[in-house]
Structure formats: C-alpha cells, structure tokens
Design an enzyme around this catalytic site. Structure first.
Site, mmCIF file in Angstrom:
data_model
loop_
_atom_site.group_PDB
_atom_site.id
_atom_site.type_symbol
_atom_site.label_atom_id
_atom_site.label_comp_id
_atom_site.label_asym_id
_atom_site.label_seq_id
_atom_site.Cartn_x
_atom_site.Cartn_y
_atom_site.Cartn_z
ATOM 1 N N HIS A 180 7.752 -25.488 11.101
ATOM 2 C CA HIS A 180 8.249 -24.109 11.142
ATOM 3 C C HIS A 180 9.656 -24.043 11.729
ATOM 4 O O HIS A 180 10.510 -23.304 11.249
ATOM 5 C CB HIS A 180 7.289 -23.240 11.953
ATOM 6 N N SER B 126 11.581 -16.827 10.325
ATOM 7 C CA SER B 126 10.185 -16.415 10.407
ATOM 8 C C SER B 126 10.052 -14.923 10.097
ATOM 9 O O SER B 126 10.346 -14.491 8.987
ATOM 10 C CB SER B 126 9.609 -16.784 11.777
ATOM 11 N N ASP C 76 5.435 -26.792 7.099
ATOM 12 C CA ASP C 76 5.303 -25.638 7.997
ATOM 13 C C ASP C 76 3.838 -25.425 8.356
ATOM 14 O O ASP C 76 2.997 -25.231 7.484
ATOM 15 C CB ASP C 76 5.873 -24.386 7.315
#
Length: 959
Positions: free
Chosen positions: A879, A771, A845
């Site tokens: 994610h 991330s 995601d």
C-alpha cells in the site's frame, strides 16, 4: 521481464523492456497509457493538429534518462516553446524500465536519514540507532508467504519487508546536558541488520536481533545478541548457532536484568510442508447455520488446509528462558504464541497464543485466543481465558470481540491483572447500560475469590492510566457521537465514588486538556507522575501535556493540574512567534516518591519553519534549555522555503485551513502565479465548528518524505498541503450521504483561495492524494473538472461496491446505503472524467479495500470512455511504496505528469472563466491577449461567443 503496454490512440504497441538499473534482474513497473481518440482536432479548416495535453514539454524535460528537465526547474509565463518530438521519440520515453526523477528531487530523497534515538532507563545514556536510505527492490522481491492477514519472510522466519538499523552508537548524557563522545557498539558481523533493540531494566545491557545476508540457499535466520553498554561489546545470547529467533509475532522480552524470554524456532522443526500437486477436494465454505457474518475486505487470508499447515509451520514457537550467563531452558510446549508479558515483579508470565480452528474470512487477530498465566520459570499456573473464533464481530464502529479483552498487568502493582468485558455482546448497535465492565484480580487469587469490579462504563472502554491505589484515570469514547470521557477512580478504595474529570468531543481540539505525563518505575512500568510544588508541600499535582490547539495553530503546553479541584497552572508553553516546541518525555523520574517541581527535567523537540528538529533538556526552576542534538538540515536546498498556514471559508460557512508552501526565493509580485499541486485527504466530522478548527502549527518544520508532495517545491511548484476536506454529518445525518457535494465545495474554496492570493495559475492546478486521498482525487476530476488540470491518484479504491461491508469511516453496508456507495464511487462516474489522471498502485497492496484490482478496473473504465489516463503498477510494492527503484519511478512518473500537463499548459488559453456567485478566476482579458501575442505562432483565435449573461471566450483549444 514484463512486457510494457503503451496505449496510443487506442492502438497497442509492444515495446521491448530494458534491464533494470539494479544489479538484480527485476521486473520494472507495468505501465498502461491512453491518449484520447479525439485528441486531434481541426480548427477553422487549418492544418493545426495538436492534442490538448500532448507535447507541451520540451523533450529534454521528459526524455532524459534521469528524468532531468530545465536546470533550475523555474516557471515562466513567457517560456519558450519547443517543437514536439516525433511519435517514436515520445513513445520510447514511456513505459520502459525504472526511471529517476530530476536531480533536484532525487538528491532530497537520497539524503542520508537521521538516526532514531532511544534513552536508557536511568536517562543517562542515549542510543543513536543508525538507518540506511531506501532499500533496493531486491529486498522486496524476496519470496514471502501471505497467511492469515500477515506476510512472512520464510527465509528469516519473521515478518517480510522489515526495515532495520545498520549500527548503534552510545552517548553518555553529561550532567550539564551535553552529549559525550560516541561509543560504537561492536563485535557483531559487518553488514549485520539490527532489529528489536531493547534495554535491560537496569540499563546495563542491550538485547537485539542480528541477521546477515548470506549466500543463496543458506540460512539468514535472526539470532539474539546482547551487548554490555559500558564497553560496547556485543555477543550472541545463545552459544549454539542453531537457536534462532521466531519473530512472526512477539520476539523476546527481559524478564529481569539478567534473563530474557525468547520466542525461538523449534529445534525439532523440519522442512516446510509441500503443497500437494493434486488437491484432496474442493474448497468449501458454508453458512448452513444462517449466521450473520459481515467482514471488511481483508487480504492475504488463509485459503485452504495447506495454508493452515504453512501458517502453523512458520508461526509455531518454542519459548526459551536464556540468562546472560549462558543458561538455557525451554518452557511450555511449542505453540503459536503471540505475546509475552512478564509481571512488573518478574515472578509471572502472561502468555497469549492462538490455535485452531482457523478461518478463511478473517485474519489471525480473530482466531481462537488463549491466555495463560505461568511462573517466570515456566510452570503453568492457570488459564485466564480461551476465546472462540471471532468471525462475527459486527462492522459497526465500537463493536468488539465477546469475552475478556485488553488483559494486562497493572503498572502500579507487582502482579495484579485487569481486563474488560463487554455487556452488549460486542455489538455497538445494542443499547445497554453498562456497556463495558473493567475487572481486576491478583495473579493468584485465593480459592473462591471473585474478580473485583473496578469500573463500569456506558461508552466503549479506551484504556487506563495507572498511578497508585489512590488514583487511576479510565477512558471511554463513542465514535458515532465523538464523545470522550475521562474518569477519576481510586483503585484501592471500595468506598470511593468514581467521578468524571473530562467530558468532551474528541473532535474539539480546542478543548483538549492534554494527557498526563508518566514516570518510569524501578520495575520498568510507567505510571502517572505526581508532582509537589515544594519539598514540604503535602498536596500533589499531575502534569498535563497538551498540544495546545488554538485558532492560531498548536502551542504545546504543560499544566500543573490539581486532580481534586480541577485548578490548573501553566508552568511551560512553547514559543508561538517562531518555534514549535513539544514535550517528548519526563527525564527526572529517577527518585522514589513524588517529584518536586524545582527538580523537574523534560525532553523537548524544537523546530521552526526553516530549522529542522533538535532535542533539548529543559530544567527547572529556571527552565534552562540545553541542546543535546545537532542534526544537519536534511535538505538545505529548500532551507528557505516559504510556509504559511492559511484560513478561508467554504460556501456553506465552514472554516477551512491549509498549509501553503512556496519555493525558496519566490515573489508573487515579480514571478507571477505558479503551477500548484493540491495534496489532501478527506476527514469526517460531526459538527461544522469542529471541522473548522485549526490543527497543526505554522512553525512546524516541513518534513519531506520519500513520496511527499513537498518535493515539487524543488521544481518551483506551489504546494497546498492538507487543505481540510471536511465531510460533515451533523446529528443523525450520515456524512457520506453528501460526500460529493461537500468534497467539491471544499476543493472549490481551496482553489479560489490560492488563485486570489496570486500564487497559483488557474490553468495549472493539479490535485493528488494517496489511498482515500486518491479516491478523493478521482471524485474531484469526475465532479469538479473546472477546478483542476490533472490528477495523481496513488493506491486508491474507486469502486465501493467491491467493499460492500463498509469502508473508511462508513459502517453501513452496500445494501443499507446503496445510493451512497454508488454516488461516492468514481468508477461509476468514469464517463465524466475528461481531465488527465495518473493512477499508481502497488502490485501487492494488502490494505483492506484498496486491492490492486481497483486501479486496474478503474483504468479500464476510463480507457473505455477515451479518457487521457495512465496506469503504473509497481511490482512487489504494498500500500505504501518502499523500494528505491519504485519510489524514484513514482516520482519520475508524477513529475513527468505535472510537467507535461500542468507546467506547460500555456497553450490552453481562457480569456475569461465562468463567474458564478463568488466563484471568479479573475483572469483578465489583457492577460490572455498578452499570452496570445507572445505565442502567436502556435495560437489561433476564434471569435468570442457569448452565452447569455456569462461572457466566455472560446480559444483555439477547448477549455
């Protein structure tokens, strides 16, 4: 099945796809790979043709079906060289089907997970909630509806991708603190998936949901079950099999010891709406009123009227009161109910719902919201509020919704409400005093009775800890300044003047006094525990449970705190030499009235660098500890790993910390430097002092998750975990305006430290992150290529112009801080990235800002400049990655990347590196000469070239 693409010297090769190792026919990861067009060069007219990073690993290390390499994964500076495979051999190992990492990694990930624990209300029983290992990809591949910012499994009528328990074991907690034999809950179907396990208030019953995988096209809706704790017998709550749970929002709650309020699928519901083949018209959004509406990059939003109808279809609930004796009563009309909250005395229900008009630009949490008060038998009492659609909440931190918010029951009263209302219109940029006002009133106020003002705040309200009419703690904070304050109020006294108890920086962990410990009330709520030193003592204290941050690491503590004088007495502290022990909960809260110190019992968790977490009951007055769990070591193969919390300094004087992990049995004096993986995540601070404070403990057990960087300890890597990457903006300075400068300086300090310690090979240091850590990784390869040999970036965002209304902790817009957005975006510096980078991203995601498109476009930018890069798109993953096939493949990809580029990088020889200021790699000419002699058959020396006063050797391959 999907076609895999392998880019090789800018030419596209089609490779047939293999079937997935799963019994289901599932799409394997989409993999794109690029080799630089100029990867082959001729030196001194010789016939040597070698890519800088190509074929550096023996084929057995990357081509084996299970991804296995050398038997022990050890690293040696004099390892033998294996000739490169042919083009076809190499290409056939890439981009086809799901792969498995080497056994030493795979065995750790596949280890059975430990159970979760749940204590009964009376603290006399413990549930062991049993879990399975990683789910198969088939579960993620189930159809899901993406509506209003959430994802719904229409077949189960719940949130999609929901984990579950596989079984429930009940243990009696004996008087001496030991556990009795396990009693397995029984009566439910084999293979049942268990969720939402809750105790009744008297601890005699459990409620939970059950779902069973049934044949294709048949229902697998959730049903509510209850169990008798003494017998372990479980049965359905509803006799009718047609009453099923709707768990899109809230699911069920105990109203009293024998009755539950359940969100059910309306029995009158028919088939879901069908999407029209021909739209009724164009999709139109308008802002003809010229409203200023700025929103973050939300995903899975409603798109049209059909989506609105589908959202209503799945989210609409019929509330049902169900008693253990089989009585069932529908209450209220069907609606999209989002929360169910009985009053502490069980006489009222606080019911929240959302309704139209919906929005196409914000998720359901900002839809119009209605809060009503009902009696516990379903009679409407009054409307608390009906809030309009909130599309216009400013993006500045601490901005909130207008109107009443945080509406809750007081934990210390039978049926009293409290809430907060903003005085700045919800806009944090508006200067006003007070900024928030906290109100309270009884459930049914007298006619004409107005809500009472409980407290007024100049910062943003952050919550209340209730005790009784004489004591409550109110919290407020402000992100821009990191200021946080705790107020002492007396809710039952209008004449009492509120006073500040603590006023500090939230970043200053060293000054954190701790948080009050809570006791459970007979009504099932939690209030601040009051403690007496002796039975005849008139005065009382509260217990502060603190993490105990110090320059040597966290040393958790309990302080007996006098709320009136501020004096404190430390009654317990964790051992700081070997163990890390922290307080989980108060266990002696069964007696009415104030607790006595000599009868205190607490639950602690205890661990060390090599001993995994176990739970203990600690009893006063002698503080005798009784161990109640004996969980096995989750990865015994790494039981003797080495862990050290290290400190070093950035060139601007900021103190830095990191945790250095070394493989079991490693000795730097004998084994020499190792390949190293640096895994981190940047953080923002307002002061250098706060950024330099130590967080965490050197004695904490190293938890290794399914995608953890620590897995590569099993492959003989050094791991620098969580080195602080502070991005500091002091005073009015915005931290991100110097993001790149501070990022590089932080990384440089970390790299220098591990090299100076002799544990990391200068040419074999890789960097990675997830991330915002992936964003960091790409920026470091663009702006600090001298530090790292390669990078691994998972689920990142690389082009900040695609998140124009703020990202992470940045609340300025693209138009307010254009240069910052551009300079921070590694996408804009793709032409500078020359070191290899592995990009991994979930195809689904849903995290704001990290659209899958970010990795796809970044890869294309890298490819357009001839960078050595590889893109792996994981079907059905979000994610974070969940399915076993996906996780194993991510580990295979990462291990292959590190082995190929980092581990076998001895062909890249640097006789001496740049020495600028304190930046010195300290590689000696003798070391390089030995390496060249040992690898004389594959190296060719070029004459030394001197650049001014900086001496450098140019070896056979470009450094």
């Amino acid at each position: 099945m999907r076609l895999h693409k392998v880019y090789h010297h800018l030419s596209l090769l089609s490779v047939s796809a293999r079937s997935s190792p799963s019994i289901f026919s599932l799409s394997p990861p989409v993999i794109l790979k690029l080799r630089p067009a100029n990867a082959v060069r001729s030196l001194n007219s010789t016939s040597m043709s070698a890519s800088k990073f190509r074929y550096l690993v023996p084929i057995k290390a990357v081509a084996a079906e299970d991804g296995g390499g050398a038997s022990n994964g050890s690293v040696s500076s004099s390892s033998s060289y294996t000739p490169p495979p042919t083009e076809s051999e190499d290409d056939l190992t890439l981009g086809v089907g799901y792969r498995l990492p080497p056994p030493e990694i795979r065995d750790i990930v596949d280890a059975p997970p430990l159970p979760a624990l749940s204590f009964s209300p009376h603290r006399d029983k413990i549930l062991f909630l049993k879990r399975r290992s990683l789910p198969p990809l088939a579960e993620l591949a189930r159809p899901e509806e993406k509506l209003a910012g959430i994802r719904i499994d229409g077949k189960c009528n719940t949130r999609s991708r929901m984990s579950f328990y596989t079984g429930i074991g009940i243990h009696q907690l004996m008087p001496d603190g030991t556990l009795g034999p396990e009693k397995e809950l029984h009566g439910y179907p084999d293979g049942a998936k268990i969720n939402f396990v809750t105790w009744s208030q008297d601890g005699r019953h459990l409620a939970f949901s059950i779902r069973v995988e049934e044949e294709e096209n048949s229902s697998s809706k959730l049903r509510v079950w209850v169990a008798d704790v003494e017998t372990g017998n479980a049965r359905p709550l509803f006799q009718s099999p047609n009453i099923c749970l709707n768990a899109v929002f809230d699911n069920f709650v105990w109203v009293n010891n024998s009755t539950l309020l359940v969100s059910t699928i309306p029995l009158s519901r028919e088939d879901p709406p069908k999407k029209p083949l021909v739209p009724s018209g164009p999709k139109i959004q308008t802002n003809e009123q010229k409203n200023i509406i700025q929103v973050r990059t939300f995903q899975d939003l409603l798109k049209d009227e059909y989506d609105e109808d589908l959202f209503d279809y799945y989210a609409t609930t019929q509330l049902v009161l169900a008693s253990l004796d089989g009585t069932v009563k529908e209450i209220g009309p069907p609606a999209v109910y989002t929360s169910l909250d009985p009053s502490p005395d069980g006489k009222y229900l606080l019911i929240s719902s959302i309704h139209r008009p919906y929005s196409f630009i914000v998720p359901c949490g900002r839809f119009p919201k209605k809060v009503d008060l009902w009696t516990s038998d379903g009679q409407f009492v009054r409307e608390i509020c009906d809030l309009p659609l909130a599309e216009d909440i400013p993006i500045a931190f601490n901005s909130v919704r207008k109107g009443m918010r945080s509406i809750n029951w007081r934990a210390d009263k039978p049926a009293a409400l409290y809430w907060v209302e903003t005085q700045d219109g919800g806009d944090a940029k508006v200067e006003v005093s007070p900024r928030d006002i906290v109100y309270t009133e009884p459930a049914e106020p007298l006619e004409g009775e107005q809500p009472a003002i409980l407290h007024q705040l100049d910062l943003r309200y952050g919550g209340i800890s209730w005790c009784d009419d004489s004591l409550a703690l109110v919290y407020e904070s402000w992100y821009k300044t990191r200021r946080t304050r705790t107020w002492v109020i007396s809710p039952g006294s209008k004449d009492s003047i509120p006073r500040i108890l603590f006023d500090r920086s939230s970043e200053d962990v060293y000054s954190d006094p701790g948080s009050p410990m809570f006791r459970r009330t007979p009504a099932g709520t939690y209030v601040i525990a009051k403690i007496k030193k002796g039975h005849d003592d008139e005065s009382y204290y509260i217990i502060l449970n603190g993490s105990g941050a110090t320059p040597e690491g966290n040393i958790p503590f309990l302080d007996l705190f006098d709320i009136n004088t501020g004096s404190k007495e430390r009654i317990w502290q964790s051992d700081k030499e070997k163990y890390y022990e922290s307080v989980v909960a108060l266990m002696s809260d069964q007696e009415k009235g104030n607790l006595c110190l000599d009868q205190l019992k607490i639950l602690t968790s205890k661990e060390s660098k090599t001993e995994n977490t176990q739970y203990y009951i600690l009893s006063w007055p002698d503080k005798q500890a009784c161990q109640i769990t004996n969980f096995p070591h989750p990865y015994p193969q790494l039981e003797t790993l080495q862990k050290e919390m290290i400190r070093y300094q950035r060139k601007d004087g900021v103190q830095m910390t990191a945790t250095l992990y070394l493989p079991p049995g490693y000795d730097p004096s004998k084994d020499g430097p190792l390949p190293c993986l640096v895994w981190s995540y940047p953080g923002e601070f307002k002061s250098k002092d706060a950024a330099g404070q130590v967080r965490g403990s050197p004695n904490e057990f190293p938890g290794i998750g399914a995608t953890s960087a620590l897995l590569w300890l099993a492959r003989r890597f050094a791991i620098l975990s969580g080195p602080t990457i502070p991005i500091i903006g002091e005073g009015d300075e915005e931290a991100n305006d110097r993001y790149v400068e501070q990022l590089v300086a932080s990384a440089e300090a970390a790299v220098v430290e591990v090299i100076q310690r002799g544990v990391a090979h200068p040419n074999k240091i890789a960097v990675g992150g997830h991330s915002y850590g992936a964003f960091m990784t790409a920026n470091l390869l663009a702006h600090a290529p001298h530090l790292f040999c390669c990078g691994v970036a998972r689920s990142g965002a690389y082009n900040r112009t695609l998140t124009p209304f703020g990202f992470q902790n940045e609340d300025r817009t693209l138009w307010e801080a254009t240069s910052t957005y551009v300079e921070m975006s590694p996408f804009m510096s793709a032409n500078k990235i020359k070191k290899p980078i592995l990009l991994i991203h979930g195809e689904e995601d849903n995290n704001p800002g990290t659209l899958t498109m970010q990795s796809d476009r970044f890869f294309n930018a890298l490819k357009g400049h001839g960078a050595l890069c590889r893109l792996v798109i994981l079907p059905y993953e979000s994610h974070g990655y969940a399915a076993r096939e996906s996780i194993m493949h991510v580990l295979w990809e990462t291990d292959r990347w590190l082995q190929k580029i980092s581990l076998n990088n001895n062909v890249i020889i640097m006789i001496e590196l740049l020495i600028i200021g304190h930046w010195g790699m300290k590689l000696k000419r003798e070391w390089c000469t030995n390496q060249i002699q040992n690898n004389a058959d594959i190296h060719q020396m070029l004459p030394m070239t001197t650049y001014g006063f900086i001496g450098m050797c140019v070896s056979c391959i470009d450094c």
